[in-house]
Design a protein around this motif. Sequence first.
Motif, PDB file in Angstrom:
ATOM      1  N   UNK A  11      -7.480  11.186   0.844  1.00 52.27           N
ATOM      2  CA  UNK A  11      -7.608  10.970   2.518  1.00 52.27           C
ATOM      3  C   UNK A  11      -6.300  10.828   3.471  1.00 52.27           C
ATOM      4  N   UNK A  12      -4.796  11.680   3.272  1.00 55.40           N
ATOM      5  CA  UNK A  12      -3.785  11.515   4.352  1.00 55.40           C
ATOM      6  C   UNK A  12      -3.292  11.628   5.579  1.00 55.40           C
ATOM      7  N   UNK A  13      -2.905  11.086   6.236  1.00 58.30           N
ATOM      8  CA  UNK A  13      -2.410  11.936   7.645  1.00 58.30           C
ATOM      9  C   UNK A  13      -2.071  10.463   8.714  1.00 58.30           C
ATOM     10  N   UNK A 111       3.415  -1.926  -4.309  1.00 55.84           N
ATOM     11  CA  UNK A 111       2.209  -1.172  -3.346  1.00 55.84           C
ATOM     12  C   UNK A 111       1.863   0.252  -4.393  1.00 55.84           C
ATOM     13  N   UNK A 112       2.600   1.147  -4.834  1.00 58.87           N
ATOM     14  CA  UNK A 112       2.178   2.209  -5.051  1.00 58.87           C
ATOM     15  C   UNK A 112       0.881   1.908  -6.324  1.00 58.87           C
ATOM     16  N   UNK A 113       1.987   0.663  -7.391  1.00 58.03           N
ATOM     17  CA  UNK A 113       2.031   0.460  -8.440  1.00 58.03           C
ATOM     18  C   UNK A 113       0.129  -0.930  -8.230  1.00 58.03           C
ATOM     19  N   UNK A 114       0.047  -1.443  -7.475  1.00 59.81           N
ATOM     20  CA  UNK A 114      -1.592  -2.499  -6.560  1.00 59.81           C
ATOM     21  C   UNK A 114      -2.553  -1.245  -6.970  1.00 59.81           C
ATOM     22  N   UNK A 115      -1.694  -0.190  -6.042  1.00 61.08           N
ATOM     23  CA  UNK A 115      -3.261   1.299  -5.469  1.00 61.08           C
ATOM     24  C   UNK A 115      -3.449   1.906  -6.855  1.00 61.08           C
ATOM     25  N   UNK A 116      -2.716   2.189  -7.405  1.00 62.62           N
ATOM     26  CA  UNK A 116      -3.030   2.993  -8.719  1.00 62.62           C
ATOM     27  C   UNK A 116      -3.575   1.621  -9.744  1.00 62.62           C
ATOM     28  N   UNK A 117      -3.753   0.698  -9.724  1.00 67.31           N
ATOM     29  CA  UNK A 117      -4.581  -0.331 -10.901  1.00 67.31           C
ATOM     30  C   UNK A 117      -5.567  -0.723 -10.020  1.00 67.31           C
ATOM     31  N   UNK A 119      -7.181   2.547  -8.485  1.00 64.43           N
ATOM     32  CA  UNK A 119      -7.876   3.431  -8.688  1.00 64.43           C
ATOM     33  C   UNK A 119      -8.734   4.386 -10.031  1.00 64.43           C
ATOM     34  N   UNK A 120      -7.892   3.547 -10.474  1.00 66.91           N
ATOM     35  CA  UNK A 120      -7.690   3.889 -11.920  1.00 66.91           C
ATOM     36  C   UNK A 120      -8.845   3.419 -12.535  1.00 66.91           C
ATOM     37  N   UNK A 121      -9.455   2.748 -11.870  1.00 61.90           N
ATOM     38  CA  UNK A 121     -10.872   1.551 -12.518  1.00 61.90           C
ATOM     39  C   UNK A 121     -12.166   1.718 -11.847  1.00 61.90           C
ATOM     40  N   UNK A 122     -12.508   2.856 -10.596  1.00 65.92           N
ATOM     41  CA  UNK A 122     -13.922   3.106  -9.959  1.00 65.92           C
ATOM     42  C   UNK A 122     -13.245   3.976  -9.132  1.00 65.92           C
ATOM     43  N   UNK A 123     -14.112   4.800  -9.324  1.00 63.64           N
ATOM     44  CA  UNK A 123     -14.414   5.897  -8.257  1.00 63.64           C
ATOM     45  C   UNK A 123     -14.126   5.483  -6.824  1.00 63.64           C
ATOM     46  N   UNK A 124     -13.350   6.247  -6.435  1.00 61.57           N
ATOM     47  CA  UNK A 124     -12.511   5.772  -5.235  1.00 61.57           C
ATOM     48  C   UNK A 124     -12.342   6.446  -4.512  1.00 61.57           C
ATOM     49  N   UNK A 125     -12.749   6.126  -2.883  1.00 66.86           N
ATOM     50  CA  UNK A 125     -11.560   7.435  -1.780  1.00 66.86           C
ATOM     51  C   UNK A 125      -9.659   6.309  -1.297  1.00 66.86           C
ATOM     52  N   UNK A 126      -8.647   6.894  -1.098  1.00 62.84           N
ATOM     53  CA  UNK A 126      -8.220   5.804  -0.659  1.00 62.84           C
ATOM     54  C   UNK A 126      -7.545   6.806   0.666  1.00 62.84           C
ATOM     55  N   UNK A 127      -6.937   6.058   1.515  1.00 60.06           N
ATOM     56  CA  UNK A 127      -6.852   6.732   2.581  1.00 60.06           C
ATOM     57  C   UNK A 127      -5.220   5.956   3.435  1.00 60.06           C
ATOM     58  N   UNK A 128      -4.053   7.348   3.214  1.00 60.78           N
ATOM     59  CA  UNK A 128      -2.670   6.295   3.588  1.00 60.78           C
ATOM     60  C   UNK A 128      -2.181   7.631   3.687  1.00 60.78           C
ATOM     61  N   UNK A 129      -0.927   7.734   3.323  1.00 59.93           N
ATOM     62  CA  UNK A 129      -0.095   9.148   4.076  1.00 59.93           C
ATOM     63  C   UNK A 129       0.524   9.166   2.408  1.00 59.93           C
ATOM     64  N   UNK A 134       2.378  10.836  -4.183  1.00 60.33           N
ATOM     65  CA  UNK A 134       2.476   9.843  -4.551  1.00 60.33           C
ATOM     66  C   UNK A 134       1.597   9.095  -5.920  1.00 60.33           C
ATOM     67  N   UNK A 135       1.175   8.331  -4.718  1.00 61.91           N
ATOM     68  CA  UNK A 135      -0.535   7.756  -5.629  1.00 61.91           C
ATOM     69  C   UNK A 135      -1.449   8.273  -6.197  1.00 61.91           C
ATOM     70  N   UNK A 136      -1.728   9.614  -6.739  1.00 58.01           N
ATOM     71  CA  UNK A 136      -2.706  10.057  -6.866  1.00 58.01           C
ATOM     72  C   UNK A 136      -2.661  11.796  -6.805  1.00 58.01           C
ATOM     73  N   UNK A 137      -0.819  12.384  -7.393  1.00 62.65           N
ATOM     74  CA  UNK A 137      -0.770  13.619  -7.176  1.00 62.65           C
ATOM     75  C   UNK A 137      -1.678  14.192  -7.977  1.00 62.65           C
TER      76      UNK A 137
END
Length: 222
Positions: A11-13, A111-117, A119-129, A134-137
């Motif tokens: 979720x971006x915006x 921070x992108x690296x941390x977010x991928x780590x 997000x890759x481990x679990x079902x997730x919802x991420x919000x940002x820009x 970029x993070x999960x194309x």
Amino acid sequence: MQNKKHLVIAIDGPSGTGKSTTAKLIAKNLGLTYLDTGAMYRAITFAALSAKITPDNKEDLDQLLQSTTIDFDSENQVWVNGICREEEIRGAEVSKVVSIYSAIPAVRMALTEKQRQIGQKQNCILDGRDIGTVVFPHADYKFFLVTDIQVRARRRFLECQEKGISMTLEEIEKNLSERDLLDSSRETAPLKKAPDAIEIDTTQLSIQEQVKKIQDYVGVVA
Ligand code: DC
């Protein structure tokens, strides 16, 4: 909902479109992990300000990025180096400069690296820009929220009042406009809608309506 092993919802915006409130509720309803990536940029900005590291000081920033720990507790409060800093990261001091620190490529890379780590481990919802770009194309679902600036400022103002953060409506609207401009015009990972993201205008929507709209796309009715 899709019957898949691993689900990522992006979720971006811009600020104040209701991304985090919406994402938190969807996470609860669907049993997903919620990741507030803006809080991570706020946390590193707080750490830089505390250590008096200016945005042009690459060397010290690199070290700060390596040595700073950012964690979330069960209530999604942010802990920086083992101390709860939820209040500080949402305050005016951090809000004023967070877009400047967020535009630094080294900060984004770390921070992108941390977010991928996470997000890759679990079902997730991420919000940002830049989650869908970029993070999960390849995120399963991408949403881009937009809202009229005055409505956004009003929402943020009420949120600040609730949290006891003293900022006027005018200050908030100015801060949102400045951040929109910086976030969308930076060179690295600017705020922009992914071509395959679904745009939702939340100006006239309540949080419950936003949640329902997104969950309808994902295939689950709240
Ligand atoms: O979502 P927020 O307003 O708490 O985000 C604070 C700042 O962090 C925002 O102005 C830009 C930056 N940010 C970013 O650059 N990339 C993200 N994925 C999330 C936030």
